[in-house]
Design a protein around this motif. Structure first.
Motif, short mmCIF file in Angstrom:
data_model
loop_
_atom_site.label_atom_id
_atom_site.label_comp_id
_atom_site.label_asym_id
_atom_site.label_seq_id
_atom_site.Cartn_x
_atom_site.Cartn_y
_atom_site.Cartn_z
N ASP A 82 9.24 6.15 14.89
CA ASP A 82 10.60 5.69 14.63
C ASP A 82 10.79 4.24 15.08
OD1 ASP A 82 13.17 5.93 13.63
OD2 ASP A 82 13.99 6.68 15.52
N CYS A 83 9.84 3.39 14.65
CA CYS A 83 9.86 1.99 15.03
C CYS A 83 10.40 1.15 13.87
CB CYS A 83 8.47 1.51 15.43
SG CYS A 83 8.45 -0.19 16.03
N ALA A 84 11.66 0.80 13.97
CA ALA A 84 12.33 0.05 12.90
C ALA A 84 11.67 -1.30 12.66
CB ALA A 84 13.81 -0.13 13.24
N TYR A 85 11.23 -1.96 13.73
CA TYR A 85 10.63 -3.28 13.57
C TYR A 85 9.33 -3.19 12.79
CZ TYR A 85 9.16 -8.02 14.39
OH TYR A 85 8.78 -9.31 14.18
N GLU A 86 8.41 -2.30 13.19
CA GLU A 86 7.15 -2.16 12.46
C GLU A 86 7.41 -1.73 11.02
OE1 GLU A 86 3.67 -1.03 15.67
OE2 GLU A 86 4.40 0.55 14.36
N TRP A 87 8.31 -0.79 10.84
CA TRP A 87 8.59 -0.31 9.49
C TRP A 87 9.07 -1.46 8.60
CZ3 TRP A 87 7.33 3.78 6.72
CH2 TRP A 87 7.95 3.96 5.49
N ALA A 88 10.06 -2.21 9.04
CA ALA A 88 10.62 -3.29 8.22
C ALA A 88 9.55 -4.31 7.84
CB ALA A 88 11.77 -3.97 8.96
N HIS A 89 8.75 -4.71 8.80
CA HIS A 89 7.76 -5.74 8.51
C HIS A 89 6.59 -5.21 7.69
CE1 HIS A 89 9.20 -9.30 10.70
NE2 HIS A 89 9.96 -8.38 11.28
N HIS A 90 6.21 -3.98 7.89
CA HIS A 90 5.05 -3.48 7.16
C HIS A 90 5.41 -2.88 5.80
CE1 HIS A 90 1.82 -4.68 9.75
NE2 HIS A 90 2.74 -4.60 10.71
N VAL A 91 6.66 -2.59 5.55
CA VAL A 91 7.06 -2.27 4.18
C VAL A 91 6.78 -3.50 3.31
CG1 VAL A 91 9.07 -1.95 2.67
CG2 VAL A 91 8.74 -0.46 4.64
N LEU A 92 7.14 -4.67 3.81
CA LEU A 92 6.89 -5.91 3.07
C LEU A 92 5.40 -6.15 2.87
CD1 LEU A 92 9.52 -8.20 4.84
CD2 LEU A 92 9.73 -7.06 2.62
N ALA A 93 4.62 -5.96 3.93
CA ALA A 93 3.18 -6.16 3.85
C ALA A 93 2.54 -5.16 2.88
CB ALA A 93 2.54 -6.05 5.23
N ALA A 94 3.02 -3.93 2.92
CA ALA A 94 2.49 -2.89 2.03
C ALA A 94 2.79 -3.23 0.57
CB ALA A 94 3.08 -1.53 2.39
N GLN A 95 3.98 -3.72 0.31
CA GLN A 95 4.34 -4.09 -1.06
C GLN A 95 3.50 -5.28 -1.53
OE1 GLN A 95 8.58 -4.42 -0.54
NE2 GLN A 95 8.91 -2.29 -1.16
N GLN A 96 3.19 -6.20 -0.61
CA GLN A 96 2.35 -7.34 -0.94
C GLN A 96 0.96 -6.91 -1.38
OE1 GLN A 96 3.38 -9.92 2.72
NE2 GLN A 96 2.20 -11.19 1.33
N CYS A 97 0.45 -5.82 -0.80
CA CYS A 97 -0.89 -5.38 -1.19
C CYS A 97 -0.86 -4.29 -2.25
CB CYS A 97 -1.72 -4.98 0.04
SG CYS A 97 -1.22 -3.50 0.88
N GLY A 98 0.28 -4.14 -2.92
CA GLY A 98 0.34 -3.32 -4.12
C GLY A 98 0.97 -1.95 -4.01
N LEU A 99 1.43 -1.54 -2.84
CA LEU A 99 2.08 -0.24 -2.75
C LEU A 99 3.48 -0.31 -3.37
CD1 LEU A 99 -0.08 -0.01 -0.28
CD2 LEU A 99 1.39 1.86 0.40
N THR A 100 3.82 0.71 -4.12
CA THR A 100 5.15 0.78 -4.72
C THR A 100 6.14 1.30 -3.67
OG1 THR A 100 4.89 3.07 -5.43
CG2 THR A 100 4.13 1.34 -6.97
N GLU A 101 7.42 1.18 -3.97
CA GLU A 101 8.43 1.73 -3.05
C GLU A 101 8.23 3.22 -2.84
OE1 GLU A 101 12.56 0.67 -3.57
OE2 GLU A 101 11.98 -1.26 -4.44
N ALA A 102 7.89 3.94 -3.91
CA ALA A 102 7.66 5.38 -3.80
C ALA A 102 6.45 5.68 -2.91
CB ALA A 102 7.47 5.99 -5.19
N GLU A 103 5.38 4.88 -3.05
CA GLU A 103 4.19 5.09 -2.21
C GLU A 103 4.49 4.78 -0.74
OE1 GLU A 103 0.42 4.21 -5.12
OE2 GLU A 103 1.65 2.50 -4.53
N VAL A 104 5.30 3.76 -0.52
CA VAL A 104 5.70 3.40 0.85
C VAL A 104 6.46 4.57 1.48
CG1 VAL A 104 7.24 1.90 2.20
CG2 VAL A 104 5.65 0.90 0.53
N GLU A 105 7.44 5.08 0.78
CA GLU A 105 8.22 6.20 1.31
C GLU A 105 7.36 7.43 1.53
OE1 GLU A 105 11.24 6.56 2.64
OE2 GLU A 105 11.33 4.39 2.45
N ALA A 106 6.46 7.70 0.59
CA ALA A 106 5.56 8.85 0.73
C ALA A 106 4.66 8.68 1.95
CB ALA A 106 4.73 9.03 -0.54
N ALA A 107 4.15 7.47 2.15
CA ALA A 107 3.28 7.21 3.32
C ALA A 107 4.04 7.49 4.61
CB ALA A 107 2.77 5.78 3.29
N GLY A 108 5.29 7.10 4.65
CA GLY A 108 6.10 7.37 5.83
C GLY A 108 6.21 8.86 6.12
#
Length: 190
Positions: A82-108
């Motif tokens: 439940d780390c808001a800081y890591e989540w916010a920053h790594h959602v951006l990083a994940a999207q940069q390397c090609g993960l979709t919003e759906a894949e990001v949410e699923a990974a969570g």
């Protein structure tokens, strides 16, 4: 609720404070505003930060773990902790390397359609739950990852869990403009 350890104000930064960020940030970003809340808080303890940043920077930019898998690991750790800081920053990083919003949410949630990615997420859960990985999960990962990648995976889970613990305990919150800041940084670096 205010942070327990707020970011160090820019007028309190000295040469040592700026120097400890050299492993991660270019000179122009070694100030309170550009460094962001996490780095601006960690520099309150320059010796600790100087010791820790080269290692964490290796995991972020030098690891043998493929970037996409690394981001899946970090997202799962961030969500579990439940780390808001890591989540916010790594959602951006994940999207940069090609993960979709759906894949990001699923990974969570610990889910992925790809079998290797699903196994990586299971490994995160096992490491977080018991500080160990089952033989079956290790073997499944070893079919795709070499021993260095496996080691990097374990250290990535542990290091991001440590950072999530620190960020949550210190009260480090994501910057309101995290996406804008990341985009400006990418534009400057390219």
């Amino acid at each position: 609720m205010p942070p327990r350890l707020p970011p160090l104000p820019d007028d309190q930064w000295d040469d040592r404070t700026r120097e400890v960020l050299a492993a991660l940030l270019p000179r122009r970003m070694r100030n309170a505003e550009a460094a962001g809340n996490a780095m601006s808080t960690l520099v309150r303890h320059p010796d600790l930060t100087a010791a820790f940043l080269p290692f964490s920077t290796y995991l972020l930019v030098g690891s043998t773990l493929p970037e996409r898998l690394r981001e899946l690991v970090v997202l799962r750790v961030a969500r579990r902790r439940d780390c808001a800081y890591e989540w916010a920053h790594h959602v951006l990083a994940a999207q940069q390397c090609g993960l979709t919003e759906a894949e990001v949410e699923a990974a969570g949630q610990g889910k992925a359609d790809d079998p290797l990615e699903s196994t990586v997420l299971r490994a995160v859960d096992e490491l977080e739950d018991g500080s160990d990985m089952s033989d079956g999960t290790w073997a499944a990962l070893a079919e795709h990852l070499d021993e260095r990648q496996l080691m990097d995976l374990v250290f990535t889970v542990g290091t991001y869990a440590l950072m999530a613990t620190a960020f949550n305990t210190f009260g480090i919150r994501p910057e309101h403009d995290a996406r804008e800041r990341a985009e400006r940084r990418r534009a400057r670096d390219h």
